[in-house]
Design an enzyme around this catalytic site. Structure first.
Site, PDB file in Angstrom:
ATOM      1  N   HIS A   7      -2.770   5.104  -6.839  1.00  0.00           N
ATOM      2  CA  HIS A   7      -1.932   4.155  -6.108  1.00  0.00           C
ATOM      3  C   HIS A   7      -2.411   3.986  -4.660  1.00  0.00           C
ATOM      4  O   HIS A   7      -2.373   4.938  -3.887  1.00  0.00           O
ATOM      5  CB  HIS A   7      -0.496   4.694  -6.128  1.00  0.00           C
ATOM      6  CG  HIS A   7       0.513   3.816  -5.506  1.00  0.00           C
ATOM      7  ND1 HIS A   7       1.294   4.221  -4.445  1.00  0.00           N
ATOM      8  CD2 HIS A   7       0.891   2.550  -5.783  1.00  0.00           C
ATOM      9  CE1 HIS A   7       2.120   3.254  -4.110  1.00  0.00           C
ATOM     10  NE2 HIS A   7       1.895   2.217  -4.909  1.00  0.00           N
ATOM     11  N   ARG A   8      -2.890   2.801  -4.337  1.00  0.00           N
ATOM     12  CA  ARG A   8      -3.496   2.509  -3.021  1.00  0.00           C
ATOM     13  C   ARG A   8      -4.716   3.417  -2.809  1.00  0.00           C
ATOM     14  O   ARG A   8      -5.005   3.823  -1.684  1.00  0.00           O
ATOM     15  CB  ARG A   8      -2.476   2.692  -1.886  1.00  0.00           C
ATOM     16  CG  ARG A   8      -1.141   1.984  -2.122  1.00  0.00           C
ATOM     17  CD  ARG A   8      -0.151   2.192  -0.987  1.00  0.00           C
ATOM     18  NE  ARG A   8       1.200   1.793  -1.386  1.00  0.00           N
ATOM     19  CZ  ARG A   8       2.292   1.949  -0.666  1.00  0.00           C
ATOM     20  NH1 ARG A   8       2.203   2.470   0.540  1.00  0.00           N
ATOM     21  NH2 ARG A   8       3.475   1.573  -1.112  1.00  0.00           N
ATOM     22  N   GLU A  34      -5.117   1.115  -8.048  1.00  0.00           N
ATOM     23  CA  GLU A  34      -4.144   0.080  -7.707  1.00  0.00           C
ATOM     24  C   GLU A  34      -4.313  -0.232  -6.237  1.00  0.00           C
ATOM     25  O   GLU A  34      -4.499   0.694  -5.422  1.00  0.00           O
ATOM     26  CB  GLU A  34      -2.720   0.595  -7.988  1.00  0.00           C
ATOM     27  CG  GLU A  34      -1.632  -0.446  -7.862  1.00  0.00           C
ATOM     28  CD  GLU A  34      -0.970  -0.567  -6.493  1.00  0.00           C
ATOM     29  OE1 GLU A  34      -0.093  -1.420  -6.344  1.00  0.00           O
ATOM     30  OE2 GLU A  34      -1.338   0.187  -5.553  1.00  0.00           O
ATOM     31  N   ASP A  36      -3.293  -3.425  -2.925  1.00  0.00           N
ATOM     32  CA  ASP A  36      -2.416  -4.535  -2.540  1.00  0.00           C
ATOM     33  C   ASP A  36      -3.196  -5.541  -1.701  1.00  0.00           C
ATOM     34  O   ASP A  36      -3.949  -5.131  -0.815  1.00  0.00           O
ATOM     35  CB  ASP A  36      -1.261  -4.003  -1.681  1.00  0.00           C
ATOM     36  CG  ASP A  36      -0.539  -2.857  -2.350  1.00  0.00           C
ATOM     37  OD1 ASP A  36       0.244  -3.129  -3.262  1.00  0.00           O
ATOM     38  OD2 ASP A  36      -0.778  -1.683  -1.962  1.00  0.00           O
ATOM     39  N   HIS A  49      -1.118  -2.998   2.327  1.00  0.00           N
ATOM     40  CA  HIS A  49       0.166  -3.047   1.613  1.00  0.00           C
ATOM     41  C   HIS A  49       1.214  -3.912   2.303  1.00  0.00           C
ATOM     42  O   HIS A  49       1.837  -4.774   1.680  1.00  0.00           O
ATOM     43  CB  HIS A  49       0.720  -1.629   1.439  1.00  0.00           C
ATOM     44  CG  HIS A  49       2.029  -1.596   0.728  1.00  0.00           C
ATOM     45  ND1 HIS A  49       3.247  -1.719   1.386  1.00  0.00           N
ATOM     46  CD2 HIS A  49       2.332  -1.484  -0.585  1.00  0.00           C
ATOM     47  CE1 HIS A  49       4.223  -1.669   0.506  1.00  0.00           C
ATOM     48  NE2 HIS A  49       3.698  -1.529  -0.701  1.00  0.00           N
ATOM     49  N   GLU A 109      -2.516  -5.891  -6.869  1.00  0.00           N
ATOM     50  CA  GLU A 109      -1.151  -6.398  -6.683  1.00  0.00           C
ATOM     51  C   GLU A 109      -1.162  -7.521  -5.655  1.00  0.00           C
ATOM     52  O   GLU A 109      -1.548  -7.323  -4.497  1.00  0.00           O
ATOM     53  CB  GLU A 109      -0.189  -5.285  -6.237  1.00  0.00           C
ATOM     54  CG  GLU A 109       1.218  -5.863  -6.118  1.00  0.00           C
ATOM     55  CD  GLU A 109       2.268  -4.936  -5.550  1.00  0.00           C
ATOM     56  OE1 GLU A 109       2.073  -3.713  -5.492  1.00  0.00           O
ATOM     57  OE2 GLU A 109       3.310  -5.489  -5.140  1.00  0.00           O
ATOM     58  N   LYS A 111       0.507  -9.459  -3.093  1.00  0.00           N
ATOM     59  CA  LYS A 111       1.687  -9.239  -2.236  1.00  0.00           C
ATOM     60  C   LYS A 111       2.156 -10.591  -1.693  1.00  0.00           C
ATOM     61  O   LYS A 111       2.064 -10.861  -0.491  1.00  0.00           O
ATOM     62  CB  LYS A 111       1.325  -8.297  -1.087  1.00  0.00           C
ATOM     63  CG  LYS A 111       1.319  -6.839  -1.504  1.00  0.00           C
ATOM     64  CD  LYS A 111       2.720  -6.277  -1.627  1.00  0.00           C
ATOM     65  CE  LYS A 111       2.715  -4.802  -2.006  1.00  0.00           C
ATOM     66  NZ  LYS A 111       3.967  -4.373  -2.650  1.00  0.00           N
ATOM     67  N   ASP A 229      -0.010   8.565  -6.423  1.00  0.00           N
ATOM     68  CA  ASP A 229      -0.743   8.751  -5.167  1.00  0.00           C
ATOM     69  C   ASP A 229      -1.776   9.873  -5.298  1.00  0.00           C
ATOM     70  O   ASP A 229      -2.674   9.989  -4.484  1.00  0.00           O
ATOM     71  CB  ASP A 229       0.226   9.163  -4.042  1.00  0.00           C
ATOM     72  CG  ASP A 229       1.241   8.080  -3.715  1.00  0.00           C
ATOM     73  OD1 ASP A 229       0.936   6.897  -3.923  1.00  0.00           O
ATOM     74  OD2 ASP A 229       2.347   8.427  -3.249  1.00  0.00           O
TER      75      ASP A 229
HETATM   76  O1  G3P Z   1       1.952  -1.544  -8.244  1.00  0.00           O
HETATM   77  C1  G3P Z   1       2.930  -0.578  -8.209  1.00  0.00           C
HETATM   78  C2  G3P Z   1       3.455  -0.309  -6.838  1.00  0.00           C
HETATM   79  O2  G3P Z   1       2.387  -0.263  -5.956  1.00  0.00           O
HETATM   80  C3  G3P Z   1       4.455  -1.322  -6.381  1.00  0.00           C
HETATM   81  O3  G3P Z   1       5.106  -0.947  -5.210  1.00  0.00           O
HETATM   82  O4  G3P Z   1       5.497  -1.053  -2.789  1.00  0.00           O
HETATM   83  O5  G3P Z   1       3.900   0.600  -3.681  1.00  0.00           O
HETATM   84  O6  G3P Z   1       3.322  -1.813  -3.662  1.00  0.00           O
HETATM   85  P1  G3P Z   1       4.416  -0.792  -3.780  1.00  0.00           P
HETATM   86 CA    CA Z   2       1.281  -1.850  -4.764  1.00  0.00          CA
END
Ligand code: G3P
Ligand code: CA
Length: 244
Positions: A7-8, A34, A36, A49, A109, A111, A229
């Site tokens: 995640h990120r 993943e 953003d 993000h 993702e 945004k 994460d």
């Molecule tokens: O893609 C899943 C998750 O990243 C969505 O929430 O706020 O972390 O971008 P956020």
């Molecule tokens: Ca995200």
């Protein structure tokens, strides 16, 4: 087997949404990354993000009010002062070019749920196609209009709606909007929902799971992927499970 998406990037240890965090995620053998994307004033897709640069860099203001060159002056590692040198906000193009030489999946993702960013889908699709990565990219968004728009423009690229609230039978909804998967907050899930969705042919990739017990529970339920994460922790937690 449940896949592990960083995640990120490997954001538990490295500055989120930076090339450093992405490289470390690959090193930790995450199956996916993943990230953003937002859009600059001059139309560049950049990996960050928040709509504002304040939390993750030493700058302040909205991404949409910076040119790409202005954004590149900022430091995404300012919280790691003394530990890391300056780290820049990456362009999506820089990431995709790098991605060509590795073997992971990327969840981009979009945004665009706060600012609509006209043309974001078209630009992202053009880049993914230019680098021949359509089969390794998934578009997700909390903006489900954008998910449908992306699918219409590029049916070869997988799409997945993001959910932070529960909806009834999300697998039916996903099929209706021609998405291949759902990306819900993990708190919305139980074994029944995961199984019903996966059995219906809709993959479930849940965010953001940093708890080992929860990782094991969802993996045992047959979830396609968890978004975490900490990919190394996930590897340890799920590594010995029959379903993983
Ligand atoms: O893609 C899943 C998750 O990243 C969505 O929430 O706020 O972390 O971008 P956020
Ligand atoms: Ca995200």
């Amino acid at each position: 087997m449940s896949l592990i998406f960083a995640h990120r990037g490997y954001s538990a240890q490295f500055p989120e949404n930076t090339m450093l965090a992405f490289q470390q995620a690959v090193k930790a053998e995450a199956h996916g990354i993943e990230l953003d994307i937002q859009m600059t004033k001059d139309g560049e897709l950049v990996i960050i993000h928040d709509e504002k640069v304040n939390r993750t860099t030493d700058g302040s203001g909205y991404v949409k009010d910076f040119t790409y060159n202005e954004l590149r002056m900022l430091n995404s590692a300012y919280k790691y002062k003394g530990k890391l040198p300056k780290v820049q906000i990456p362009a999506l193009e820089e990431f995709l070019e790098w991605m060509q030489q590795a073997d992971f999946i990327c969840n981009i993702e979009l945004k665009n749920n706060q600012f609509p960013y006209t043309g974001m889908e078209e630009k992202a699709i053009e880049l993914v196609r230019r680098y021949c990565l359509s089969e390794r990219v998934i578009f997700s968004s909390f903006n489900h209009y954008s998910i449908v728009h992306s699918h219409r423009l590029a049916p070869e690229i997988e799409t997945a709606p993001l959910f932070s609230d529960g909806i009834y039978q999300p697998w039916i909804y996903a099929k209706a909007i021609k998405a291949a998967a759902i990306h819900p907050n993990h708190r919305l899930l139980n074994k029944k929902i995961v199984r019903a969705s996966e059995d219906f042919g809709i993959k479930v990739r849940a965010y953001t799971i940093n708890n080992e017990k929860r990782m094991r529970y969802l993996s045992e339920a047959g979830i396609s992927a968890i978004i975490t994460d900490n990919p190394l922790l996930a590897k340890d937690a799920m590594g010995n499970l029959p379903n993983s």
